[in-house]
Scaffold this motif. Sequence first.
Motif, PDB file in Angstrom:
ATOM      1  N   MET A  55      43.643 -32.327 114.907  1.00  0.00           N
ATOM      2  CA  MET A  55      43.653 -31.810 116.271  1.00  0.00           C
ATOM      3  C   MET A  55      43.163 -30.366 116.339  1.00  0.00           C
ATOM      4  N   PHE A  56      43.177 -29.664 115.210  1.00  0.00           N
ATOM      5  CA  PHE A  56      42.790 -28.257 115.184  1.00  0.00           C
ATOM      6  C   PHE A  56      41.436 -28.029 114.512  1.00  0.00           C
ATOM      7  N   MET A  57      40.766 -29.123 114.161  1.00  0.00           N
ATOM      8  CA  MET A  57      39.449 -29.034 113.547  1.00  0.00           C
ATOM      9  C   MET A  57      38.374 -29.387 114.575  1.00  0.00           C
ATOM     10  N   HIS A  58      37.229 -28.721 114.482  1.00  0.00           N
ATOM     11  CA  HIS A  58      36.128 -29.007 115.401  1.00  0.00           C
ATOM     12  C   HIS A  58      34.805 -28.991 114.649  1.00  0.00           C
ATOM     13  N   SER A  59      33.831 -29.692 115.215  1.00  0.00           N
ATOM     14  CA  SER A  59      32.512 -29.760 114.611  1.00  0.00           C
ATOM     15  C   SER A  59      31.887 -28.375 114.553  1.00  0.00           C
ATOM     16  N   VAL A  60      31.520 -27.951 113.356  1.00  0.00           N
ATOM     17  CA  VAL A  60      30.909 -26.624 113.197  1.00  0.00           C
ATOM     18  C   VAL A  60      29.422 -26.656 113.551  1.00  0.00           C
ATOM     19  N   SER A  61      28.852 -27.839 113.645  1.00  0.00           N
ATOM     20  CA  SER A  61      27.432 -27.950 113.992  1.00  0.00           C
ATOM     21  C   SER A  61      27.206 -27.876 115.496  1.00  0.00           C
ATOM     22  N   SER A  62      28.297 -27.942 116.277  1.00  0.00           N
ATOM     23  CA  SER A  62      28.189 -27.890 117.730  1.00  0.00           C
ATOM     24  C   SER A  62      29.239 -26.928 118.280  1.00  0.00           C
ATOM     25  N   PRO A  63      28.884 -25.661 118.489  1.00  0.00           N
ATOM     26  CA  PRO A  63      29.846 -24.671 118.996  1.00  0.00           C
ATOM     27  C   PRO A  63      30.464 -25.068 120.334  1.00  0.00           C
ATOM     28  N   THR A  64      29.737 -25.873 121.126  1.00  0.00           N
ATOM     29  CA  THR A  64      30.266 -26.274 122.421  1.00  0.00           C
ATOM     30  C   THR A  64      31.487 -27.181 122.280  1.00  0.00           C
ATOM     31  N   HIS A  65      31.632 -27.826 121.114  1.00  0.00           N
ATOM     32  CA  HIS A  65      32.769 -28.718 120.889  1.00  0.00           C
ATOM     33  C   HIS A  65      34.082 -27.954 121.039  1.00  0.00           C
ATOM     34  N   VAL A  66      34.230 -26.881 120.309  1.00  0.00           N
ATOM     35  CA  VAL A  66      35.457 -26.087 120.389  1.00  0.00           C
ATOM     36  C   VAL A  66      35.492 -25.266 121.678  1.00  0.00           C
ATOM     37  N   LEU A  67      34.334 -24.796 122.143  1.00  0.00           N
ATOM     38  CA  LEU A  67      34.284 -23.955 123.343  1.00  0.00           C
ATOM     39  C   LEU A  67      34.802 -24.695 124.568  1.00  0.00           C
ATOM     40  N   PHE A  68      34.260 -25.882 124.838  1.00  0.00           N
ATOM     41  CA  PHE A  68      34.666 -26.629 126.023  1.00  0.00           C
ATOM     42  C   PHE A  68      36.119 -27.085 125.928  1.00  0.00           C
ATOM     43  N   ASN A  69      36.556 -27.478 124.715  1.00  0.00           N
ATOM     44  CA  ASN A  69      37.953 -27.888 124.560  1.00  0.00           C
ATOM     45  C   ASN A  69      38.909 -26.745 124.856  1.00  0.00           C
ATOM     46  N   MET A  70      38.590 -25.553 124.382  1.00  0.00           N
ATOM     47  CA  MET A  70      39.477 -24.414 124.583  1.00  0.00           C
ATOM     48  C   MET A  70      39.468 -23.932 126.035  1.00  0.00           C
ATOM     49  N   ILE A  71      38.305 -24.009 126.682  1.00  0.00           N
ATOM     50  CA  ILE A  71      38.245 -23.661 128.108  1.00  0.00           C
ATOM     51  C   ILE A  71      39.115 -24.620 128.914  1.00  0.00           C
ATOM     52  N   ALA A  72      39.025 -25.909 128.606  1.00  0.00           N
ATOM     53  CA  ALA A  72      39.829 -26.907 129.315  1.00  0.00           C
ATOM     54  C   ALA A  72      41.317 -26.702 129.042  1.00  0.00           C
ATOM     55  N   LEU A  73      41.653 -26.363 127.800  1.00  0.00           N
ATOM     56  CA  LEU A  73      43.053 -26.109 127.461  1.00  0.00           C
ATOM     57  C   LEU A  73      43.589 -24.929 128.267  1.00  0.00           C
ATOM     58  N   TRP A  74      42.797 -23.883 128.391  1.00  0.00           N
ATOM     59  CA  TRP A  74      43.203 -22.725 129.186  1.00  0.00           C
ATOM     60  C   TRP A  74      43.320 -23.090 130.670  1.00  0.00           C
ATOM     61  N   MET A  75      42.317 -23.780 131.219  1.00  0.00           N
ATOM     62  CA  MET A  75      42.281 -24.094 132.653  1.00  0.00           C
ATOM     63  C   MET A  75      43.447 -24.972 133.079  1.00  0.00           C
ATOM     64  N   PHE A  76      43.704 -26.026 132.311  1.00  0.00           N
ATOM     65  CA  PHE A  76      44.709 -27.006 132.724  1.00  0.00           C
ATOM     66  C   PHE A  76      46.056 -26.810 132.033  1.00  0.00           C
ATOM     67  N   GLY A  77      46.014 -26.353 130.787  1.00  0.00           N
ATOM     68  CA  GLY A  77      47.256 -26.235 130.032  1.00  0.00           C
ATOM     69  C   GLY A  77      48.148 -25.098 130.487  1.00  0.00           C
ATOM     70  N   SER A  78      47.573 -23.958 130.850  1.00  0.00           N
ATOM     71  CA  SER A  78      48.377 -22.802 131.241  1.00  0.00           C
ATOM     72  C   SER A  78      49.231 -23.105 132.470  1.00  0.00           C
ATOM     73  N   ARG A  79      48.644 -23.789 133.427  1.00  0.00           N
ATOM     74  CA  ARG A  79      49.392 -24.119 134.659  1.00  0.00           C
ATOM     75  C   ARG A  79      50.556 -25.051 134.337  1.00  0.00           C
ATOM     76  N   LEU A  80      50.322 -26.020 133.480  1.00  0.00           N
ATOM     77  CA  LEU A  80      51.393 -26.946 133.111  1.00  0.00           C
ATOM     78  C   LEU A  80      52.490 -26.234 132.324  1.00  0.00           C
ATOM     79  N   GLU A  81      52.091 -25.344 131.424  1.00  0.00           N
ATOM     80  CA  GLU A  81      53.102 -24.612 130.653  1.00  0.00           C
ATOM     81  C   GLU A  81      53.964 -23.737 131.566  1.00  0.00           C
TER      82      GLU A  81
END
Length: 254
Positions: A55-81
């Motif tokens: 769950m904490f590993m991301h494709s190093v060949s595609s920076p957007t993989h971790v970028l989009f996941n973390m943006i979504a985590l911030w956008m939706f996760g913070s409100r729920l927390e």
Amino acid sequence: MMRITDTVKHLIIINVILCLTTVVLAERGIDLFQVLALYFTDHPNFGFWQPITSMFMHSVSSPTHVLFNMIALWMFGSRLEMQWGATKFLAFYFITGVSAGLLHTIVNYYGVYSNVNILMDAGFTQPNIMSTLAEGKYIVAWENILSPEQFKTFVNSYRVPAVGASGAIYGVIVAYALTYPREEIMLMFIPIPIKALYLAGGLLTYDFLAGFFERTGIFREGNVAHMAHIGGAVAGFILMWYFNKTQFNKNRWD
């Protein structure tokens, strides 16, 4: 702009650090994916800890993989927390993430052993098939027995590990959509506001159809674990149903 909550911030930091560490170690000949990514259960690299560490590993060949996941985590996760509290949110995050890996593994298990049965009917033995795969090889005759899509599914299901927080993120998006269904969200790549419920529904419809058509050969999108997304979303829906049914409010968690 919504502030980032503590648990979400720490999750993002861990994900980014592991992504950077993977790159640095790879330059020194150390493949962190072999230890922390989620491999098929019969693969030599499989470890019981991988449903969590992947769950904490991301494709190093595609920076957007971790970028989009973390943006979504911030956008939706913070409100729920903010609404649930740290403990409940973290439990939700891990349960949906592990559930995503579980469904992905179940689908891969079928992808491997349904084709093993075909090869066994053609005269190969299961130990021979599995030992050949474990060595990173395959027998050329398999390509004449299996269709191109069967062969691709067979080999990739066994060899390609799953990584990423997407399963947990999908669970978080579903929870957000059920909590704030009419809230309009503006995404970077879609210049019009979309209600949260429609956004979740659209993402799940896409993943379901893409996962189905990809395995039939009609649609190809690289190594995207669509069934992991579905698994995280389904787990998120079940947890939200349970929370609402039992009135599991945050006071029982903090």
